[in-house]
Write an enzyme that holds these catalytic residues in place. Structure first.
Site, PDB file in Angstrom:
ATOM      1  N   ARG A  60       0.825  -1.209   0.000  1.00 21.63           N
ATOM      2  CA  ARG A  60       0.000   0.000   0.000  1.00 21.63           C
ATOM      3  C   ARG A  60       0.861   1.263   0.000  1.00 21.63           C
ATOM      4  O   ARG A  60       0.508   2.273  -0.634  1.00 21.63           O
ATOM      5  CB  ARG A  60      -0.918  -0.021   1.231  1.00 21.63           C
ATOM      6  CG  ARG A  60      -1.961   1.075   1.263  1.00 21.63           C
ATOM      7  CD  ARG A  60      -3.083   0.712   2.226  1.00 21.63           C
ATOM      8  NE  ARG A  60      -4.088   1.753   2.283  1.00 21.63           N
ATOM      9  CZ  ARG A  60      -4.192   2.618   3.299  1.00 21.63           C
ATOM     10  NH1 ARG A  60      -3.341   2.552   4.321  1.00 21.63           N
ATOM     11  NH2 ARG A  60      -5.132   3.540   3.297  1.00 21.63           N
ATOM     12  N   ASN A  92      -3.779   8.978   4.260  1.00 23.74           N
ATOM     13  CA  ASN A  92      -2.596   8.386   4.897  1.00 23.74           C
ATOM     14  C   ASN A  92      -2.626   8.447   6.418  1.00 23.74           C
ATOM     15  O   ASN A  92      -2.040   7.583   7.085  1.00 23.74           O
ATOM     16  CB  ASN A  92      -1.329   9.084   4.405  1.00 23.74           C
ATOM     17  CG  ASN A  92      -1.103   8.906   2.918  1.00 23.74           C
ATOM     18  OD1 ASN A  92      -1.530   7.921   2.327  1.00 23.74           O
ATOM     19  ND2 ASN A  92      -0.431   9.866   2.295  1.00 23.74           N
ATOM     20  N   HIS A 191      -6.217  -5.892  -2.541  1.00 22.74           N
ATOM     21  CA  HIS A 191      -7.055  -6.012  -1.345  1.00 22.74           C
ATOM     22  C   HIS A 191      -7.353  -7.466  -0.993  1.00 22.74           C
ATOM     23  O   HIS A 191      -8.176  -7.734  -0.132  1.00 22.74           O
ATOM     24  CB  HIS A 191      -8.365  -5.232  -1.535  1.00 22.74           C
ATOM     25  CG  HIS A 191      -8.196  -3.754  -1.387  1.00 22.74           C
ATOM     26  ND1 HIS A 191      -9.248  -2.867  -1.470  1.00 22.74           N
ATOM     27  CD2 HIS A 191      -7.083  -2.989  -1.156  1.00 22.74           C
ATOM     28  CE1 HIS A 191      -8.797  -1.631  -1.302  1.00 22.74           C
ATOM     29  NE2 HIS A 191      -7.485  -1.680  -1.123  1.00 22.74           N
TER      30      HIS A 191
END
Length: 318
Positions: A60, A92, A191
């Site tokens: 990620r 973030n 994912h």
């Protein structure tokens, strides 16, 4: 007939258009930093053995780096009294992690070949090793990126698609980075590993109808309806195999068990349904397309040649 001068000018223009990625090469460090890949793999392997989730976190980090002014390591720059980086941008904040692992890799690599390997390339290699160590495909990583001296919190806020994104928003966000709809669906397969916070999926499990009811109830047990309560409680993005890189993410979408709103948008009667269904039944096709899309994403606006720098510490400019 065009004059030789015009032909030469045209040739220079054509070459310059393709030159932004021309210096990325899978053999970039073959002479200047031998045993680089072995060193990176060793640190990543150690980190994942301590915490399986770290593989998803490193993957990620690479994604969030590349979507903000290219794959230049800008996400790694820490805030200072005179500098605002990207780590506190909305996508973030309290979310991206793994900076300590990148620092450990950098320290090990600096001992091996000081001042040679960029933090941007370390991010790219760490993402690949994470996928491989969790059972996913291996690919040769084009390298040669240099590190940015700047960062952009506003670009991080604007460029990284949030979990509330519609299919149209997702397609548009990826297109702005030079990535196709096909790339977007393949990269979303990341994912298949990792977790998400309750605040990212609360609205989906309580308010949406295109969701398996037993799955929604299962997630509600650890994610209270009230905002501010249990916001940081975690749930796996892939309800079946959260620590294994496979195609179960797509099987979940077909069964209306996508955790995020943006996940289920990929299989909700729209233009990406057929691709999701193909990946759900053909893991090799998914792996092949994922690799192609990862290489393409890694080629977003890299700094090469004399642009940028090779940081000595990933968290600050030299």
């Amino acid at each position: 007939m065009a004059s030789p001068c015009k032909v030469m000018i045209l040739l220079i223009v054509i070459l310059s258009i393709g030159s932004s990625n021309a210096q990325l090469s899978t053999t970039f460090y073959s002479k200047s930093c031998k045993n680089l890949f072995r060193t990176v793999k060793s640190v990543v392997s150690s980190a994942i053995s301590k915490e399986r989730r770290m593989g998803a976190s490193l993957l990620r980090l690479h994604f969030h780096d590349c979507f903000v002014n290219g794959c230049d390591g800008s996400i790694l720059l820490d805030d200072t009294s005179t500098f605002t980086g990207e780590q506190k941008a909305a996508p973030n904040l309290n979310s991206v992690r793994g900076f300590n692992v990148i620092d450990d890799i950098k320290e090990a690599v600096e001992k091996l070949c000081p001042g040679v390997v960029s933090c941007a390339d370390i991010l790219t290699m760490a993402a690949r090793e994470s996928v491989v160590l969790l059972g996913g495909p291996r690919w040769r990583v084009p390298l040669g990126r240099r590190d940015a001296r700047t960062a952009s919190q506003s670009a991080a806020n604007n460029n990284i698609p949030p979990p509330s994104s519609s299919l149209a928003n997702l397609i548009s966000s990826y297109k702005a980075q030079g990535l196709s709809k096909k790339d977007m669906v393949a990269l979303s397969g990341a994912h298949t590993i990792g977790v998400a916070r309750c605040t990212s999926f609360r609205s989906r499990i309580y308010n949406e109808t295109n969701i398996d009811r037993s799955f929604a109830s299962q997630r509600q047990s650890n994610c209270p309806r009230t905002s501010g309560s249990g916001d940081n409680n975690l749930a796996p993005l892939d309800v079946q195999t959260q620590n294994s890189f496979d195609n179960n993410y797509y099987k979940n979408l077909v069964n209306k068990k996508g955790l995020l709103h943006s996940d289920q948008q990929l299989f909700n009667g729209g233009s990406t349904d057929s691709q999701v269904r193909s990946y759900s039944s053909n893991p090799k096709l998914f792996n092949d397309d994922f690799v192609k899309a990862m290489i393409k994403m890694g080629n977003i606006k890299p700094l090469t040649g004399s642009k940028g720098e090779i940081r000595r510490k990933c968290g600050r400019v030299n």
